[in-house]
Design an enzyme around this catalytic site. Structure first.
Site, PDB file in Angstrom:
ATOM      1  N   CYS A 295      19.732  28.138  20.022  1.00 30.07           N
ATOM      2  CA  CYS A 295      20.870  28.906  20.544  1.00 30.07           C
ATOM      3  C   CYS A 295      20.454  30.344  20.838  1.00 30.07           C
ATOM      4  O   CYS A 295      19.363  30.787  20.455  1.00 30.07           O
ATOM      5  CB  CYS A 295      22.037  28.879  19.555  1.00 30.07           C
ATOM      6  SG  CYS A 295      21.844  29.963  18.127  1.00 30.07           S
TER       7      CYS A 295
ATOM      8  N   CYS B 122      16.783  25.658  15.626  1.00 31.01           N
ATOM      9  CA  CYS B 122      17.867  25.920  16.581  1.00 31.01           C
ATOM     10  C   CYS B 122      17.373  26.692  17.800  1.00 31.01           C
ATOM     11  O   CYS B 122      16.522  27.578  17.688  1.00 31.01           O
ATOM     12  CB  CYS B 122      18.987  26.689  15.879  1.00 31.01           C
ATOM     13  SG  CYS B 122      20.425  26.986  16.933  1.00 31.01           S
TER      14      CYS B 122
ATOM     15  N   HIS C 174      26.016  30.693  17.187  1.00 30.34           N
ATOM     16  CA  HIS C 174      25.141  29.729  16.518  1.00 30.34           C
ATOM     17  C   HIS C 174      25.907  28.496  16.044  1.00 30.34           C
ATOM     18  O   HIS C 174      25.481  27.354  16.278  1.00 30.34           O
ATOM     19  CB  HIS C 174      24.435  30.379  15.324  1.00 30.34           C
ATOM     20  CG  HIS C 174      23.755  29.370  14.450  1.00 30.34           C
ATOM     21  ND1 HIS C 174      22.529  28.820  14.763  1.00 30.34           N
ATOM     22  CD2 HIS C 174      24.163  28.765  13.302  1.00 30.34           C
ATOM     23  CE1 HIS C 174      22.199  27.932  13.844  1.00 30.34           C
ATOM     24  NE2 HIS C 174      23.175  27.874  12.937  1.00 30.34           N
TER      25      HIS C 174
ATOM     26  N   ASP D 283      38.788  17.887  17.198  1.00 26.03           N
ATOM     27  CA  ASP D 283      39.000  19.302  17.504  1.00 26.03           C
ATOM     28  C   ASP D 283      39.209  20.099  16.228  1.00 26.03           C
ATOM     29  O   ASP D 283      39.816  19.619  15.273  1.00 26.03           O
ATOM     30  CB  ASP D 283      40.193  19.500  18.443  1.00 26.03           C
ATOM     31  CG  ASP D 283      41.535  19.384  17.738  1.00 26.03           C
ATOM     32  OD1 ASP D 283      42.040  20.407  17.231  1.00 26.03           O
ATOM     33  OD2 ASP D 283      42.085  18.264  17.691  1.00 26.03           O
TER      34      ASP D 283
ATOM     35  N   ASP E 298      55.552  16.128  19.393  1.00 25.36           N
ATOM     36  CA  ASP E 298      55.764  15.340  18.180  1.00 25.36           C
ATOM     37  C   ASP E 298      56.155  16.277  17.044  1.00 25.36           C
ATOM     38  O   ASP E 298      56.009  17.484  17.145  1.00 25.36           O
ATOM     39  CB  ASP E 298      54.511  14.535  17.812  1.00 25.36           C
ATOM     40  CG  ASP E 298      53.279  15.406  17.605  1.00 25.36           C
ATOM     41  OD1 ASP E 298      53.303  16.586  18.003  1.00 25.36           O
ATOM     42  OD2 ASP E 298      52.284  14.920  17.045  1.00 25.36           O
TER      43      ASP E 298
ATOM     44  N   ASP F 181      47.589  21.112  23.519  1.00 24.71           N
ATOM     45  CA  ASP F 181      48.532  20.400  22.659  1.00 24.71           C
ATOM     46  C   ASP F 181      49.953  20.655  23.134  1.00 24.71           C
ATOM     47  O   ASP F 181      50.183  21.383  24.098  1.00 24.71           O
ATOM     48  CB  ASP F 181      48.349  20.805  21.199  1.00 24.71           C
ATOM     49  CG  ASP F 181      48.590  22.288  20.959  1.00 24.71           C
ATOM     50  OD1 ASP F 181      48.923  23.019  21.921  1.00 24.71           O
ATOM     51  OD2 ASP F 181      48.454  22.721  19.803  1.00 24.71           O
TER      52      ASP F 181
END
Length: 372
Positions: A321, A319, A351, A281, A161, A89
């Site tokens: 992971c 899952c 996770h 994000d 900005d 950014d």
């Protein structure tokens, strides 16, 4: 090279789309979730090789170790040992958010200005502010911001900005929008004089005012930005944000990627991806993990609750992971949180980040099937 964006499939049900962003450091399949690595590191996670795009904060890296130091070491990719795309950014968000306070429900710019502001002065040239580390006086202009991002060498960069709180009066709001677009034009001019491999997204402001959002869209459309980013105040809650995102994206051409700045919680993604948002994000998954909120295919789990004290079932049976593959039980993870074991946040963060990548993979599949 500047990024290349391809729309692979446009949903027949909405403006949602599946796409692909190509950069010098790799490919990003969209829609994508982009985790925030504030200081160049994802909190609680060492391995970020499976994260397609990572967001780093210029302000924090400017304050320490300094962007010139990072440039001297070969740039941010080499500094943090990452061979995959990075977005940075402008530094403006941190400066203004530190001055105006925290955000509510991930909807930016709703808060009251703190009594002791880090901002010393805002002029048409830029903003003077105090370092959060030592109080040192610093100056950020469009040119300084872009040069800092050149030093870092991110694949996607953002022009400077001004971020206003939701409660700003109309007169200052309008003057701020005008100043922001002047700053963005200066940022773009500086970038185009030395583009390197980087691409710049134009940021659309306008608060919750439909006409000002339209003006912001016209500005970024009229300039050769490589993509669009929806920024500024998006309202006080999800109900206010959704129509803002809807009307903003309706004014944008379809040939460039669209990023929703600072928004990445699951309800917001699910509510806005249908408008053609390509990336989101947020620090939400890792922040939630550190506070014991586990994201799962069965819904959110507040792991500290007594209900999990003797629960030997896996954290998320669907899952794959590292955390779930290690066969950690809910009871054990709860125990780690209760005794303040640092590993608790690490296991949970691994996770949650994996879960977000799986969510986005499923969203892309649904769009391909015209279900979104």
């Amino acid at each position: 090279m500047a990024l290349k964006f391809h729309v692979i499939h446009q949903s027949k049900k909405s403006r949602a789309r599946v796409g692909r962003i190509e950069t010098d450091h790799g490919i990003i399949d969209t829609p994508a979730f982009v985790p925030v690595a504030t200081n160049g590191a994802l909190k609680g996670v060492v391995d970020h090789s499976n994260i397609p795009l990572m967001f780093c904060n210029t302000y924090h890296l400017l304050v320490h170790p300094g962007t010139e130091s990072i440039a001297a070491m070969g740039g941010l990719h080499k500094f943090i040992n990452r061979d995959a795309p990075i977005i940075t950014d402008s530094g403006g968000f941190q400066i203004f958010s530190l001055a105006y306070g925290s955000v509510a429900e991930e909807i930016k710019s709703h808060g009251k200005k703190k009594g002791s502001s880090s901002i010393l002065e805002i002029t048409d040239e830029g903003v003077w502010f105090k370092s959060y580390r030592d109080g040192h006086k610093l100056f950020l202009s469009p040119e300084v911001s872009v040069q800092a991002q050149k030093d870092l060498g991110a694949d996607i960069i953002i022009p400077l900005d001004e971020l206003l709180p939701f409660h700003s009066d109309q007169q200052y709001f309008l003057s701020s929008c005008s100043r922001t677009y002047v700053w963005e034009k200066r940022s773009l001019d500086y970038h185009r004089n030395d583009p390197r491999h980087q691409s710049m997204y134009g940021v659309i402001h306008g608060g919750i005012d439909p006409e000002q959002r339209k003006i912001g869209c016209q500005f970024v459309e009229d300039h050769p930005f490589d993509g669009f980013a929806i920024g500024g105040s998006l309202g006080r809650n999800l109900n206010e944000m959704v129509p803002v995102v809807d009307i903003t994206t309706s004014h944008l051409s379809k040939d460039r990627p669209v990023h929703l700045l600072g928004i990445g919680d699951l309800p917001s993604i699910q509510a806005t991806v249908k408008f053609g948002i390509d990336s989101f994000d947020s620090s939400y998954p890792t922040k939630a993990a550190r506070h014991g909120l586990i994201l799962s295919s069965q819904g959110p789990i507040k792991i500290a609750n007594q209900a999990y004290a003797n629960d030997l079932s896996p954290i998320d049976p669907k899952c794959t992971c590292l955390t779930c593959s290690s066969n950690l039980s809910r009871a054990y993870l709860r125990h780690l949180f209760k005794v303040h074991e640092p590993n608790a946040g690490i296991w949970a963060s691994i996770h949650n980040l994996h879960h977000m990548q799986e969510v986005m993979k499923n969203i892309r599949k649904q769009i391909l099937n015209d279900e979104i």
